[in-house]
Design a protein around this motif. Structure first.
Motif, PDB file in Angstrom:
ATOM      1  N   VAL A 133       0.839  -1.202   0.000  1.00 32.63           N
ATOM      2  CA  VAL A 133       0.000   0.000   0.000  1.00 32.63           C
ATOM      3  C   VAL A 133       0.871   1.249   0.000  1.00 32.63           C
ATOM      4  O   VAL A 133       0.601   2.216  -0.724  1.00 32.63           O
ATOM      5  CB  VAL A 133      -0.952   0.017   1.212  1.00 32.63           C
ATOM      6  N   LYS A 134       1.936   1.230   0.799  1.00 33.15           N
ATOM      7  CA  LYS A 134       2.822   2.392   0.872  1.00 33.15           C
ATOM      8  C   LYS A 134       3.476   2.676  -0.476  1.00 33.15           C
ATOM      9  O   LYS A 134       3.643   3.842  -0.871  1.00 33.15           O
ATOM     10  CB  LYS A 134       3.895   2.163   1.935  1.00 33.15           C
ATOM     11  N   ALA A 135       3.846   1.625  -1.212  1.00 30.35           N
ATOM     12  CA  ALA A 135       4.456   1.823  -2.534  1.00 30.35           C
ATOM     13  C   ALA A 135       3.472   2.482  -3.488  1.00 30.35           C
ATOM     14  O   ALA A 135       3.840   3.375  -4.267  1.00 30.35           O
ATOM     15  CB  ALA A 135       4.933   0.480  -3.084  1.00 30.35           C
ATOM     16  N   ILE A 136       2.215   2.048  -3.427  1.00 31.78           N
ATOM     17  CA  ILE A 136       1.185   2.673  -4.264  1.00 31.78           C
ATOM     18  C   ILE A 136       0.943   4.107  -3.813  1.00 31.78           C
ATOM     19  O   ILE A 136       0.803   5.024  -4.631  1.00 31.78           O
ATOM     20  CB  ILE A 136      -0.111   1.837  -4.213  1.00 31.78           C
ATOM     21  N   GLY A 137       0.923   4.323  -2.494  1.00 34.48           N
ATOM     22  CA  GLY A 137       0.754   5.673  -1.968  1.00 34.48           C
ATOM     23  C   GLY A 137       1.857   6.606  -2.411  1.00 34.48           C
ATOM     24  O   GLY A 137       1.611   7.791  -2.703  1.00 34.48           O
ATOM     25  N   SER A 138       3.071   6.098  -2.494  1.00 38.20           N
ATOM     26  CA  SER A 138       4.203   6.921  -2.943  1.00 38.20           C
ATOM     27  C   SER A 138       4.044   7.317  -4.407  1.00 38.20           C
ATOM     28  O   SER A 138       4.354   8.452  -4.783  1.00 38.20           O
ATOM     29  CB  SER A 138       5.518   6.156  -2.744  1.00 38.20           C
ATOM     30  N   ILE A 139       3.562   6.379  -5.227  1.00 35.73           N
ATOM     31  CA  ILE A 139       3.298   6.700  -6.632  1.00 35.73           C
ATOM     32  C   ILE A 139       2.238   7.790  -6.724  1.00 35.73           C
ATOM     33  O   ILE A 139       2.375   8.762  -7.487  1.00 35.73           O
ATOM     34  CB  ILE A 139       2.841   5.440  -7.400  1.00 35.73           C
TER      35      ILE A 139
END
Length: 339
Positions: A154-160
């Motif tokens: 989720v954090k990786a998607i949030g960073s994008i």
């Protein structure tokens, strides 16, 4: 045994008792009552940050009203092609947003992957007013295929999303099942990972009829409340929605119920596999997607087991959904019945 959906389950004793207590007296309408006023504090404690909570009676309302505050009428919402908002909510997103378009993409077991998401965004051709620009990403936790995003995912998607100036929405119809599986803080897979708004499911997991819009960007509250009223989803007896939600989160009822459903799904999966079934993919929550021979499917139906075919995964794949009240003892008896 009904494994067609967790929507077939009744509401749990804690919710029933709370509603019975609240039914004894009059109270102010439209959310001005004392019970409704406790929601923000209760959920702020649950998520370890200041949140705004807006209850509605259905998951479709929670999803679509949330998105109406996150995307413009001419914007795009990126989601997985298996997403509930894409497959099961008619044109609800377009209706509530005034025209926003869904931009579906692929990903394994109904999950978006950060690298693929970044490439998908890059691939969108900007033709000015002739095209639809992404404004929001919507993910589902747990997904429509029973898998769960880890906090890191989720954090990786949030960073994008942050780097692309996009909003991030989470459809949490089975959010409780995801948290029970991960054994993490709800904060770790929501606002700490970049989620702006969450539809917090309760109906499938023991409530009578309520889901909550949880806003981590509390500046959206007035806009959401206006959209709720305009769309006919503001209940005059608001306190009965709030009562369900407070009973649901008090003493971690939501996690207890979800943990039981997950455990029941695991037990069912083990029984089915003992009789020749195979999982289409690993299950993280309370949904199983199972490959069955026609003979085994017939024997299960003869034994009174209800479930659905899932042709998007193959002609021999079926979905089984356990619920908060699924009797694990009956699952054990099923093993004997199948021989």
């Amino acid at each position: 045994m009904n494994f067609a959906s967790d929507n077939v389950s009744p509401f749990c004793p804690e919710v029933l008792e709370a509603l019975s207590r609240e039914a004894a007296n009059n109270a102010p309408a439209y959310g001005s009552d004392d019970v409704s006023q406790k929601l923000d504090a209760a959920f702020s404690e649950l998520f370890d940050t200041n949140v705004a909570v807006i209850p509605v009676a259905t998951g479709t309302a929670a999803n679509c009203i949330s998105l109406s505050a996150l995307v413009s009428p001419y914007g795009g919402v990126i989601c997985h092609h298996e997403a509930h908002i894409n497959e099961d909510e008619s044109t609800g997103v377009a209706f509530f947003t005034g025209g926003a378009k869904l931009l579906p993409m692929d990903g394994p077991t109904a999950k978006l992957e950060a690298d693929a998401l970044d490439r998908f965004i890059t691939s969108q051709v900007d033709r000015g007013v002739h095209s639809v620009a992404p404004e929001c990403v919507a993910i589902t936790q747990a997904t429509e295929l029973g898998t769960v995003y880890t906090p890191a995912e989720v954090k990786a998607i949030g960073s994008i999303c942050k780097s692309r100036d996009l909003r991030l929405f989470m459809d949490g119809a089975r959010f409780a099942n995801a948290v029970a599986h991960l054994e993490c803080s709800p904060a770790d897979i929501t606002w700490k990972a970049g989620v702006d708004a969450l539809s917090f499911g309760a109906t499938k997991n023991g409530a009578m009829a309520v889901d909550a819009i949880v806003l981590f960007d509390t500046s959206l509250k007035s806009r959401i409340e206006q959209a709720r009223k305009r769309s006919g989803h503001l209940h005059s007896k608001h306190r009965y929605l709030a009562t369900q939600l407070l009973a649901y989160v008090e003493n971690d009822v939501w996690l207890k119920n979800a943990g039981h459903a997950n455990q029941a799904a695991t037990a069912l999966g083990e029984v089915l596999c003992q009789h020749g079934a195979t999982l289409a993919h690993p299950s993280d929550g309370n949904e199983l997607f199972v490959k069955l021979t026609s003979d085994l499917a017939g024997r299960l139906r003869d034994a009174g087991v209800m479930f659905h075919a899932w042709p998007s995964l193959g002609a021999d794949v079926y979905r089984f959904v356990a619920a908060w009240n699924t009797d694990i003892g009956q699952i054990t008896q099923l093993n004997s019945t199948l021989g």
